[in-house]
Scaffold this motif. Structure first.
Motif, PDB file in Angstrom:
ATOM      1  N   LYS A   2      -5.335  11.474  -7.020  1.00 54.82           N
ATOM      2  CA  LYS A   2      -6.088  11.004  -5.856  1.00 54.82           C
ATOM      3  C   LYS A   2      -5.159  10.529  -4.746  1.00 54.82           C
ATOM      4  N   SER A   3      -4.073   9.850  -5.124  1.00 60.11           N
ATOM      5  CA  SER A   3      -3.143   9.313  -4.118  1.00 60.11           C
ATOM      6  C   SER A   3      -2.400  10.406  -3.369  1.00 60.11           C
ATOM      7  N   SER A   4      -2.272  11.570  -3.989  1.00 60.04           N
ATOM      8  CA  SER A   4      -1.552  12.666  -3.325  1.00 60.04           C
ATOM      9  C   SER A   4      -2.224  13.088  -2.028  1.00 60.04           C
ATOM     10  N   SER A   5      -3.517  12.756  -1.889  1.00 64.82           N
ATOM     11  CA  SER A   5      -4.239  13.120  -0.667  1.00 64.82           C
ATOM     12  C   SER A   5      -3.663  12.413   0.561  1.00 64.82           C
ATOM     13  N   LEU A   6      -2.960  11.303   0.352  1.00 67.65           N
ATOM     14  CA  LEU A   6      -2.366  10.568   1.472  1.00 67.65           C
ATOM     15  C   LEU A   6      -1.216  11.336   2.110  1.00 67.65           C
ATOM     16  N   ALA A   7      -0.679  12.323   1.403  1.00 66.67           N
ATOM     17  CA  ALA A   7       0.409  13.125   1.962  1.00 66.67           C
ATOM     18  C   ALA A   7      -0.038  13.895   3.195  1.00 66.67           C
ATOM     19  N   SER A   8      -1.331  14.112   3.310  1.00 68.89           N
ATOM     20  CA  SER A   8      -1.850  14.835   4.480  1.00 68.89           C
ATOM     21  C   SER A   8      -1.634  14.048   5.770  1.00 68.89           C
ATOM     22  N   THR A   9      -1.381  12.741   5.658  1.00 69.63           N
ATOM     23  CA  THR A   9      -1.176  11.923   6.859  1.00 69.63           C
ATOM     24  C   THR A   9       0.170  12.196   7.522  1.00 69.63           C
ATOM     25  N   ILE A  10       1.061  12.890   6.806  1.00 68.32           N
ATOM     26  CA  ILE A  10       2.358  13.243   7.411  1.00 68.32           C
ATOM     27  C   ILE A  10       2.500  14.772   7.487  1.00 68.32           C
ATOM     28  N   ARG A  48      14.002  14.539   7.010  1.00 66.00           N
ATOM     29  CA  ARG A  48      13.221  15.070   8.121  1.00 66.00           C
ATOM     30  C   ARG A  48      12.104  15.993   7.649  1.00 66.00           C
ATOM     31  N   GLU A  49      12.085  16.269   6.333  1.00 61.17           N
ATOM     32  CA  GLU A  49      11.060  17.142   5.769  1.00 61.17           C
ATOM     33  C   GLU A  49       9.899  16.309   5.213  1.00 61.17           C
ATOM     34  N   PRO A  50       8.668  16.561   5.667  1.00 60.66           N
ATOM     35  CA  PRO A  50       7.516  15.796   5.160  1.00 60.66           C
ATOM     36  C   PRO A  50       7.361  15.896   3.640  1.00 60.66           C
ATOM     37  N   TRP A  51       7.641  17.075   3.089  1.00 66.78           N
ATOM     38  CA  TRP A  51       7.475  17.266   1.642  1.00 66.78           C
ATOM     39  C   TRP A  51       8.386  16.313   0.864  1.00 66.78           C
ATOM     40  N   PHE A  52       9.639  16.235   1.243  1.00 63.75           N
ATOM     41  CA  PHE A  52      10.584  15.361   0.548  1.00 63.75           C
ATOM     42  C   PHE A  52      10.128  13.904   0.646  1.00 63.75           C
ATOM     43  N   CYS A  53       9.718  13.480   1.837  1.00 60.84           N
ATOM     44  CA  CYS A  53       9.299  12.093   2.035  1.00 60.84           C
ATOM     45  C   CYS A  53       8.056  11.770   1.215  1.00 60.84           C
ATOM     46  N   ALA A  54       7.127  12.707   1.148  1.00 59.06           N
ATOM     47  CA  ALA A  54       5.903  12.480   0.370  1.00 59.06           C
ATOM     48  C   ALA A  54       6.212  12.382  -1.118  1.00 59.06           C
ATOM     49  N   VAL A  55       7.031  13.294  -1.625  1.00 56.49           N
ATOM     50  CA  VAL A  55       7.388  13.266  -3.041  1.00 56.49           C
ATOM     51  C   VAL A  55       8.168  11.996  -3.368  1.00 56.49           C
ATOM     52  N   LEU A  56       9.070  11.595  -2.479  1.00 56.78           N
ATOM     53  CA  LEU A  56       9.846  10.381  -2.705  1.00 56.78           C
ATOM     54  C   LEU A  56       8.941   9.154  -2.770  1.00 56.78           C
ATOM     55  N   PRO A  66       0.827  -1.219   0.000  1.00 55.89           N
ATOM     56  CA  PRO A  66       0.000   0.000   0.000  1.00 55.89           C
ATOM     57  C   PRO A  66       0.860   1.268   0.000  1.00 55.89           C
ATOM     58  N   LEU A  67       0.404   2.258  -0.739  1.00 58.75           N
ATOM     59  CA  LEU A  67       1.118   3.526  -0.799  1.00 58.75           C
ATOM     60  C   LEU A  67       1.225   4.174   0.577  1.00 58.75           C
ATOM     61  N   LEU A  68       0.179   4.066   1.374  1.00 58.75           N
ATOM     62  CA  LEU A  68       0.206   4.666   2.707  1.00 58.75           C
ATOM     63  C   LEU A  68       1.322   4.059   3.554  1.00 58.75           C
ATOM     64  N   ILE A  69       1.515   2.746   3.453  1.00 55.16           N
ATOM     65  CA  ILE A  69       2.599   2.087   4.184  1.00 55.16           C
ATOM     66  C   ILE A  69       3.943   2.591   3.689  1.00 55.16           C
ATOM     67  N   GLN A  70       4.077   2.789   2.397  1.00 56.21           N
ATOM     68  CA  GLN A  70       5.331   3.293   1.832  1.00 56.21           C
ATOM     69  C   GLN A  70       5.645   4.694   2.357  1.00 56.21           C
ATOM     70  N   ILE A  71       4.615   5.539   2.432  1.00 53.40           N
ATOM     71  CA  ILE A  71       4.812   6.893   2.962  1.00 53.40           C
ATOM     72  C   ILE A  71       5.257   6.831   4.419  1.00 53.40           C
ATOM     73  N   PHE A  72       4.594   5.998   5.214  1.00 48.69           N
ATOM     74  CA  PHE A  72       4.946   5.882   6.635  1.00 48.69           C
ATOM     75  C   PHE A  72       6.354   5.322   6.812  1.00 48.69           C
ATOM     76  N   LEU A  73       6.713   4.322   6.000  1.00 45.19           N
ATOM     77  CA  LEU A  73       8.046   3.730   6.128  1.00 45.19           C
ATOM     78  C   LEU A  73       9.136   4.755   5.830  1.00 45.19           C
ATOM     79  N   ILE A  74       8.917   5.568   4.804  1.00 48.15           N
ATOM     80  CA  ILE A  74       9.927   6.564   4.445  1.00 48.15           C
ATOM     81  C   ILE A  74       9.968   7.697   5.464  1.00 48.15           C
ATOM     82  N   TYR A  75       8.797   8.178   5.885  1.00 43.99           N
ATOM     83  CA  TYR A  75       8.762   9.331   6.785  1.00 43.99           C
ATOM     84  C   TYR A  75       9.140   8.959   8.212  1.00 43.99           C
ATOM     85  N   TYR A  76       8.489   7.937   8.741  1.00 48.28           N
ATOM     86  CA  TYR A  76       8.761   7.541  10.124  1.00 48.28           C
ATOM     87  C   TYR A  76       9.954   6.596  10.220  1.00 48.28           C
TER      88      TYR A  76
END
Length: 224
Positions: A166-174, A93-101, A64-74
């Motif tokens: 649509k998936s970009s909305s998941l960036a709000s979780t970080i 340490r920047e949420p923007w970089f982690c979300a884009v990555l 899942p994309l959400l798991i990928q975002i959490f793994l990279i950010y957290y």
């Protein structure tokens, strides 16, 4: 329906539109470049090239994309010392970089499969014709294979663009205050999620409508 909430929500949510467009645009650009490299790697006969490429596609398409975002950010915080040592912690340490990555890697995996399918769909006789008139392999790829592959892949890639919006909305979780992030803030402030939700949903519909029209335009142009 509270029209006061709507009147206050519209400018606030629209002010987050550049953030959402920035996320989508950056991710699609980086993801496309990476996807071309991965697709070419997956088509190579050497196992030490195609296996890592196929593994990359498998991992990012199957989780899942959400798991990928959490793994990279957290998850990157667990390697703070190592990332600091190589000068990368200030990025992770920047949420923007982690979300884009995360978004870039995810869309790269899907786009790589789209491009790979497009390349394999190019008729063999066209490649043989290019070789017959003295074209080098690099010229055949640049003038025949890649343009035709992109033409074949465009409808499927259009779907990927819509999914990325649509998936970009998941960036709000970080903690990124994109359209969805601002919607959540307004909904929690007024204890009324319906009005800002309708506005946020309308913005995503508008973005995807414009994206669909642009893709359809290029499809018509390439069909000429």
């Amino acid at each position: 329906m509270d029209w006061d909430i709507i009147s206050e929500s519209v400018p606030a949510i629209f002010s987050a539109l550049p953030t959402t467009l920035g996320l989508v645009g950056s991710s699609l650009l980086i993801g496309f470049i990476l996807a071309v490299l991965v697709a070419l790697g997956a088509l190579q006969k050497a196992w030490f090239i195609n296996r890592p490429a196929n593994l990359f596609v498998y991992i990012f398409r199957s989780s899942p994309l959400l798991i990928q975002i959490f793994l990279i950010y957290y998850g990157s915080g667990q390697f703070r010392q190592e990332l600091t040592a190589v000068g990368l912690w200030h990025l992770f340490r920047e949420p923007w970089f982690c979300a884009v990555l995360a978004l870039s890697l995810n869309t790269a995996a899907y786009t790589a499969e789209i491009i790979r399918g497009g390349i394999k769909s190019v008729p063999l006789d066209l490649l043989e014709a290019g070789a017959a008139i003295g074209m080098k392999k690099s010229q055949i790829f640049r003038r025949i294979t890649f343009p035709l592959a992109i033409r074949q892949s465009l409808p499927a890639y259009g779907n990927e663009v819509i999914l990325m919006v649509k998936s970009s909305s998941l960036a709000s979780t970080i903690t990124i205050m994109d359209v969805t992030g601002v919607y959540k803030e307004i909904a929690s402030e007024y204890f009324s999620p319906l009005e800002p939700l309708l506005i946020a949903g309308s913005i995503y519909l508008l973005i995807n409508f414009i994206a669909t029209q642009i893709i359809a335009y290029f499809e018509r142009r390439l069909a000429i």
